[in-house]
Scaffold this active site. Structure first.
Site, PDB file in Angstrom:
ATOM      1  N   ASP A 174       0.878  -1.171   0.000  1.00 58.10           N
ATOM      2  CA  ASP A 174       0.000   0.000   0.000  1.00 58.10           C
ATOM      3  C   ASP A 174       0.923   1.231   0.000  1.00 58.10           C
ATOM      4  OD1 ASP A 174      -2.268   1.681   0.817  1.00 58.10           O
ATOM      5  OD2 ASP A 174      -1.318   1.658   2.786  1.00 58.10           O
TER       6      ASP A 174
ATOM      7  N   ASP B 217       0.012   5.112   1.180  1.00 56.86           N
ATOM      8  CA  ASP B 217      -0.111   6.039   2.324  1.00 56.86           C
ATOM      9  C   ASP B 217      -0.150   5.295   3.656  1.00 56.86           C
ATOM     10  OD1 ASP B 217      -0.663   8.953   1.311  1.00 56.86           O
ATOM     11  OD2 ASP B 217      -1.712   7.609  -0.047  1.00 56.86           O
TER      12      ASP B 217
ATOM     13  N   ASP C 105      -1.906  -0.466   5.828  1.00 56.25           N
ATOM     14  CA  ASP C 105      -2.278   0.103   7.136  1.00 56.25           C
ATOM     15  C   ASP C 105      -3.757   0.407   7.280  1.00 56.25           C
ATOM     16  OD1 ASP C 105      -2.218   2.255   5.238  1.00 56.25           O
ATOM     17  OD2 ASP C 105      -2.384   3.620   6.952  1.00 56.25           O
TER      18      ASP C 105
HETATM   19  O1  LIG Z   1      -4.429   3.016  -0.306  1.00 56.76           O
HETATM   20  P1  LIG Z   1      -3.515   4.128   0.114  1.00 56.76           P
HETATM   21  O2  LIG Z   1      -2.310   4.269  -0.763  1.00 56.76           O
HETATM   22  O3  LIG Z   1      -3.160   4.023   1.570  1.00 56.76           O
HETATM   23  O4  LIG Z   1      -4.379   5.464  -0.078  1.00 56.76           O
HETATM   24  C1  LIG Z   1      -5.453   5.739   0.830  1.00 56.76           C
HETATM   25  C2  LIG Z   1      -5.691   7.229   0.903  1.00 56.76           C
HETATM   26  O5  LIG Z   1      -4.414   7.819   1.172  1.00 56.76           O
HETATM   27  C3  LIG Z   1      -4.348   9.237   1.189  1.00 56.76           C
HETATM   28  O6  LIG Z   1      -4.965   9.720   2.354  1.00 56.76           O
HETATM   29  C4  LIG Z   1      -4.343   9.320   3.560  1.00 56.76           C
HETATM   30  O7  LIG Z   1      -2.999   9.864   3.579  1.00 56.76           O
HETATM   31  C5  LIG Z   1      -2.937  11.306   3.610  1.00 56.76           C
HETATM   32  C6  LIG Z   1      -1.466  11.706   3.545  1.00 56.76           C
HETATM   33  O8  LIG Z   1      -0.731  11.152   4.597  1.00 56.76           O
HETATM   34  C7  LIG Z   1      -3.631  11.832   4.853  1.00 56.76           C
HETATM   35  O9  LIG Z   1      -3.615  13.253   4.878  1.00 56.76           O
HETATM   36  C8  LIG Z   1      -5.092  11.345   4.866  1.00 56.76           C
HETATM   37  O10 LIG Z   1      -5.732  11.727   6.056  1.00 56.76           O
HETATM   38  C9  LIG Z   1      -5.144   9.817   4.751  1.00 56.76           C
HETATM   39  O11 LIG Z   1      -6.485   9.358   4.605  1.00 56.76           O
HETATM   40  C10 LIG Z   1      -4.947   9.816  -0.072  1.00 56.76           C
HETATM   41  O12 LIG Z   1      -4.944  11.226  -0.003  1.00 56.76           O
HETATM   42  C11 LIG Z   1      -6.355   9.295  -0.261  1.00 56.76           C
HETATM   43  O13 LIG Z   1      -6.884   9.838  -1.439  1.00 56.76           O
HETATM   44  C12 LIG Z   1      -6.247   7.776  -0.401  1.00 56.76           C
HETATM   45  O14 LIG Z   1      -7.532   7.240  -0.641  1.00 56.76           O
END
Ligand SMILES: O=P(O)(O)OC[C@H]1O[C@H](O[C@H]2O[C@H](CO)[C@@H](O)[C@H](O)[C@H]2O)[C@H](O)[C@@H](O)[C@@H]1O
Length: 371
Positions: free
Chosen positions: A112, A114, A311
């Protein structure tokens, strides 16, 4: 695995009730997704259906963040943490077990983005992966087939990771790029950033216009709420409330819920301080893992061991697929106890990096002793 979308399309059938055009003056010509009259049964009031509670608990509470910095915490919390670690042992300290399982097998690594490769930060545009992490992932890809499966758009996650040697799946697996040589009949031909011919698997392609429409509407509907941010990931959209005052979270949720009531073929899921708008199709990160294993020729249980590191709630679909197949395993990245379908845990991206390095070191040692 049957991935023939002509026979078993992941896109659910059309609603049987007649539908009408969006109240917000849609430019989207099809009436298939949009209904002003028909209530989306998946969405009720945010207070009564527990959505607000889920929003509040969607990221580690501050108390635990304090523990991350080695500040003293209550003993009962420490006990809960230790009990949780027994259930989901560290993938680093349990590396011996992992190596034993992987003996004589080829590991496939799914990551993954983020919260796994980059730490969670307030601004999604600033979730930058460190050079050291990039180097670790690059090294892993030298030894093991490696794919990134992210909720972000495929283009965006490629831009953030920037490694050509990986496979990429964006929009929670609804946009998968594989090499042109891969074995998948349901793909369309395209070219990658380097101009190489590739296959694209996009099971939610027909939703692109409606996601664009909903994205624009949600930008409008949330623009007066300070800190709210909407992202368009092409096959899904995200509404972030991490930077919104706590007292306005309900407002964010209510506006998103109310708007989506007109879209019976869209649904909402939770991420970390984010509401995710997704098509109602039977596709998720777990299906994407199965698709990649199949199309890259890695699905034979006797030869390959898939590992998924993530995560977030959306990563649970992938953990579950591996658990149900009794083939490979998930590693949950979390510094707080939470129930998971993963087998092991890592506390944070720095531990992910350490684990990836250990994996490479182990493979190098195995290779040198087998000569
Ligand atoms: O599947 P992933 O790669 O984990 O993406 C899931 C979401 O990640 C991002 O949001 C998350 O990370 C951001 C930066 O650290 C944080 O600000 C936010 O609160 C988290 O939810 C991304 O911006 C989303 O669009 C993704 O869906």
């Amino acid at each position: 695995m049957d991935i023939n979308i002509n026979k078993t399309s992941p896109v659910l059938p059309e609603p049987t009730t007649p539908v009408s055009k969006s109240r917000l003056g849609s430019s989207f010509p099809s009436r298939r997704f949009v209904s002003a009259r028909r209530k989306n049964p998946k969405l009720d009031d945010v207070r009564s259906n527990g959505w607000l509670e889920a929003m509040i608990s969607s990221s580690p509470p501050r108390k635990r963040l304090v523990k991350d910095f080695n500040v003293e915490i209550a003993p009962e919390d420490d006990f809960a943490q230790r009990a949780w670690m027994l259930k989901y042992p560290s993938a680093i300290t349990s590396f011996g077990h992992i190596a034993a399982q992987a003996k004589d097998k080829k590991i496939a690594v799914f990551l993954d983005y983020d919260g796994t490769l980059s730490p969670i930060v307030d601004d999604p545009d600033r979730a930058i992966m460190s050079d050291a992490m990039r180097a670790a992932v690059k090294d892993v890809a030298k030894y093991f087939p490696t794919a990134i499966i992210s909720g972000r758009s495929r283009d965006k996650v490629y831009e953030l990771v920037g490694l050509t040697e990986l496979y990429y799946a964006g929009s929670h697996g609804m946009d998968i790029m594989t090499p042109a040589s891969a074995n998948d009949t349901n793909c369309i031909k395209s070219t990658d950033q380097q101009g190489e011919e590739v296959n694209l698997f996009q099971p939610a392609k027909e939703f692109i216009p409606v996601i664009e429409e909903v994205y624009k509407n949600l930008v409008e509907l949330t623009k007066s709420i300070k800190g709210a941010k909407v992202e368009n990931h092409k096959f899904c959209a995200s509404v972030h409330y991490r930077n919104v005052d706590r007292e306005d979270w309900e407002l964010v949720a209510q506006r998103v819920h109310d708007h989506l009531k007109q879209y019976p073929r869209l649904r909402l899921t939770h991420g970390r301080k984010v509401l995710e708008v997704r098509p109602v199709i039977e596709w998720n990160k777990g299906k994407a893992v199965e698709f990649l294993l199949e199309s890259l020729g890695l699905s034979n249980d006797d030869d390959f061991l898939p590992i998924f590191i993530g995560d977030d709630k959306t990563d649970e679909d992938a953990f579950k697929v591996l658990r149900d197949r009794e083939h490979g395993f998930g590693i949950l990245v979390s510094s707080v106890p939470k129930e998971s379908n993963a087998f092991y845990s890592l506390r944070d991206p720095s531990e992910v990096k350490k684990f990836l390095k250990t994996l490479v070191k182990w493979r190098k040692m195995e290779d040198s002793t087998s000569i």
